[in-house]
Design a protein around this motif. Sequence first.
Motif, PDB file in Angstrom:
ATOM      1  N   UNK A 178       0.782  -1.118   0.446  1.00 51.18           N
ATOM      2  CA  UNK A 178       0.109   0.094  -0.100  1.00 51.18           C
ATOM      3  C   UNK A 178       0.753   1.256  -0.019  1.00 51.18           C
ATOM      4  N   UNK A 179       1.711   1.440   0.225  1.00 56.00           N
ATOM      5  CA  UNK A 179       2.992   2.696   0.589  1.00 56.00           C
ATOM      6  C   UNK A 179       3.631   2.456  -0.780  1.00 56.00           C
ATOM      7  N   UNK A 180       3.457   1.694  -1.448  1.00 49.55           N
ATOM      8  CA  UNK A 180       4.072   1.738  -2.967  1.00 49.55           C
ATOM      9  C   UNK A 180       3.181   1.918  -4.624  1.00 49.55           C
ATOM     10  N   UNK A 181       3.745   2.490  -4.658  1.00 55.66           N
ATOM     11  CA  UNK A 181       2.765   2.738  -6.205  1.00 55.66           C
ATOM     12  C   UNK A 181       1.776   1.421  -6.972  1.00 55.66           C
ATOM     13  N   UNK A 182       1.162   1.516  -7.502  1.00 59.33           N
ATOM     14  CA  UNK A 182       0.281   0.310  -8.805  1.00 59.33           C
ATOM     15  C   UNK A 182      -0.187  -0.495  -7.487  1.00 59.33           C
ATOM     16  N   UNK A 183      -0.550   0.406  -6.226  1.00 63.99           N
ATOM     17  CA  UNK A 183      -1.425  -0.662  -5.386  1.00 63.99           C
ATOM     18  C   UNK A 183      -3.147  -0.567  -5.842  1.00 63.99           C
ATOM     19  N   UNK A 184      -3.786  -1.596  -6.065  1.00 67.17           N
ATOM     20  CA  UNK A 184      -5.268  -1.483  -5.844  1.00 67.17           C
ATOM     21  C   UNK A 184      -5.910  -2.272  -5.107  1.00 67.17           C
ATOM     22  N   UNK A 185      -7.268  -1.858  -4.494  1.00 70.18           N
ATOM     23  CA  UNK A 185      -8.251  -3.052  -3.478  1.00 70.18           C
ATOM     24  C   UNK A 185      -9.285  -3.832  -4.512  1.00 70.18           C
ATOM     25  N   UNK A 186      -8.874  -4.457  -5.447  1.00 70.78           N
ATOM     26  CA  UNK A 186     -10.202  -5.065  -6.569  1.00 70.78           C
ATOM     27  C   UNK A 186     -11.713  -5.207  -5.438  1.00 70.78           C
ATOM     28  N   UNK A 187     -11.546  -5.920  -4.523  1.00 71.51           N
ATOM     29  CA  UNK A 187     -12.870  -6.357  -3.960  1.00 71.51           C
ATOM     30  C   UNK A 187     -12.464  -6.279  -2.267  1.00 71.51           C
ATOM     31  N   UNK A 188     -13.131  -6.014  -1.560  1.00 71.81           N
ATOM     32  CA  UNK A 188     -13.453  -6.048   0.040  1.00 71.81           C
ATOM     33  C   UNK A 188     -14.321  -6.075   0.093  1.00 71.81           C
ATOM     34  N   UNK A 189     -15.189  -6.860   0.732  1.00 75.82           N
ATOM     35  CA  UNK A 189     -16.119  -7.590   1.151  1.00 75.82           C
ATOM     36  C   UNK A 189     -16.292  -8.296   2.641  1.00 75.82           C
ATOM     37  N   UNK A 190     -16.750  -7.197   3.935  1.00 72.93           N
ATOM     38  CA  UNK A 190     -16.521  -7.696   4.561  1.00 72.93           C
ATOM     39  C   UNK A 190     -17.109  -9.273   5.699  1.00 72.93           C
ATOM     40  N   UNK A 191     -18.654  -9.123   4.783  1.00 76.41           N
ATOM     41  CA  UNK A 191     -19.978  -9.717   5.098  1.00 76.41           C
ATOM     42  C   UNK A 191     -19.260 -11.389   4.501  1.00 76.41           C
ATOM     43  N   UNK A 192     -18.671 -11.306   3.763  1.00 80.16           N
ATOM     44  CA  UNK A 192     -18.380 -11.890   2.694  1.00 80.16           C
ATOM     45  C   UNK A 192     -17.076 -13.153   3.180  1.00 80.16           C
ATOM     46  N   UNK A 193     -16.528 -11.651   3.950  1.00 79.98           N
ATOM     47  CA  UNK A 193     -14.923 -11.987   4.551  1.00 79.98           C
ATOM     48  C   UNK A 193     -14.229 -12.133   3.426  1.00 79.98           C
ATOM     49  N   UNK A 194     -14.046 -11.918   1.896  1.00 78.41           N
ATOM     50  CA  UNK A 194     -13.613 -11.687   0.914  1.00 78.41           C
ATOM     51  C   UNK A 194     -12.779 -10.260   0.305  1.00 78.41           C
ATOM     52  N   UNK A 195     -11.293 -10.638  -0.059  1.00 77.56           N
ATOM     53  CA  UNK A 195     -10.956  -9.976  -0.281  1.00 77.56           C
ATOM     54  C   UNK A 195      -9.249  -9.700  -1.092  1.00 77.56           C
ATOM     55  N   UNK A 196      -9.281  -9.077  -2.251  1.00 79.15           N
ATOM     56  CA  UNK A 196      -8.539  -9.093  -2.763  1.00 79.15           C
ATOM     57  C   UNK A 196      -7.678  -7.503  -3.690  1.00 79.15           C
ATOM     58  N   UNK A 197      -6.637  -8.244  -3.933  1.00 79.37           N
ATOM     59  CA  UNK A 197      -5.670  -6.821  -3.231  1.00 79.37           C
ATOM     60  C   UNK A 197      -4.440  -7.010  -5.167  1.00 79.37           C
ATOM     61  N   UNK A 198      -3.947  -5.860  -5.628  1.00 76.67           N
ATOM     62  CA  UNK A 198      -3.419  -6.318  -6.380  1.00 76.67           C
ATOM     63  C   UNK A 198      -2.241  -5.049  -6.481  1.00 76.67           C
ATOM     64  N   UNK A 199      -0.891  -5.216  -6.911  1.00 75.81           N
ATOM     65  CA  UNK A 199       0.465  -5.147  -7.279  1.00 75.81           C
ATOM     66  C   UNK A 199       0.867  -4.915  -8.212  1.00 75.81           C
ATOM     67  N   UNK A 200       0.958  -3.578  -9.402  1.00 76.76           N
ATOM     68  CA  UNK A 200       1.939  -3.944 -10.333  1.00 76.76           C
ATOM     69  C   UNK A 200       2.665  -3.040 -10.372  1.00 76.76           C
ATOM     70  N   UNK A 201       4.256  -3.212  -9.240  1.00 74.27           N
ATOM     71  CA  UNK A 201       4.615  -2.137  -9.153  1.00 74.27           C
ATOM     72  C   UNK A 201       5.663  -3.348  -9.680  1.00 74.27           C
ATOM     73  N   UNK A 202       5.961  -4.286  -9.788  1.00 70.49           N
ATOM     74  CA  UNK A 202       6.926  -4.836  -9.877  1.00 70.49           C
ATOM     75  C   UNK A 202       6.682  -4.723 -11.957  1.00 70.49           C
ATOM     76  N   UNK A 203       5.830  -4.745 -12.186  1.00 68.30           N
ATOM     77  CA  UNK A 203       5.261  -5.030 -12.777  1.00 68.30           C
ATOM     78  C   UNK A 203       6.357  -5.005 -14.060  1.00 68.30           C
TER      79      UNK A 203
END
Length: 349
Positions: free
Chosen positions: A29-54
């Motif tokens: 999160x402290x680096x560029x090109x980070x994104x949260x694609x999914x954050x669903x507390x009720x289903x306890x489902x999360x997805x994070x992506x980083x393209x910092x090294x892409x």
Amino acid sequence: MDLQIGFDTISFHQALPPKQKEKIVGRLKSLPKFKTVKSDYESDSYEYFSDYFAERGVKLHISRCNGRPWGLYVIVHPTLVLGDDDRSALYQAKKSSYKKMVRLVDKMLDKVSAPCSLEDMKLYRADVTTNAIFDHMKWVAEYIRIYKKSMILPHYKLDWFREKEKKAKDCKLANRNSHKQYCKSSAFFVYDKTAQLEMIDWFSDTLAGKKVLRLEIQLRWKALKKWVDNGELGSNWEIIQSVCKNQEKIIKWYLGRTQPKGQYVRYKDAVDLINGAKLKKKTRDRMLFLLRKTSDKESLTSALEALQMEYSLSKGQSKTVLKKFQKLGISPITLANHSDFNCLPYISL
């Protein structure tokens, strides 16, 4: 047409305890090109992506689904990691270059507090790939139209790019330039690699004047194991090396089951060939019916189902009709009558 074979990407997975997940996500999160694609507390489902090294050939994905353990996925583009800036280049697995790739990726993972070496992670997916290289866009466009008519493999489903998933800048254009069918363990993906690279502004000078049709077999762990020699599973390197040796077999297996062998000719020429062949009337009628339905329907699978229904045929009998096309040397998937091409060859390794 020039054909190249190799790996496009190789992906690895590592389960993460919550504390390690927090540490890695905090760093990303402290680096560029980070994104949260999914954050669903009720289903306890999360997805994070980083393209910092892409740009250096590595993408990172951290996720959990329905409260299951957290996982770190490391998606590696070997040729980019090893210094080749041609995004269409394919990797031929060699032990020396593989070890170098692992060392370079490990240095990136260290920067984001990853808990282990790439070689200690579990091999998750490998994309066995063919580049068919042409000198004109018309070839690529015509083959994509042909592959959209492919047989759908048993237990596979068609897939598309969707706006909400954000996997393509222009989903309509990406869908027009691709065909994908998939199941839980693998996928067969055909697309215009040149158009994709232009869309993401990563078109290399080495591709100037070239157009690339990509045929990609995406194999997850369960499917990968089937292509390991003698079924013996060892280190990640040993599995990759074994799959590499079987790349031609893998590609031929998928091509042979999705595209009947034979030249692609114009519809009217296919009709003339069938009418001019020494065939029984019922065989000719069935072939002409299948030819017409293949032109009308979404896929050859749908056309065969229509043939079975029209003539009360079994699957085996409908396959016999397909074999009649093969004996004539043509595919039931045809070019349009106004096509710029008289015929196109079946892509074979």
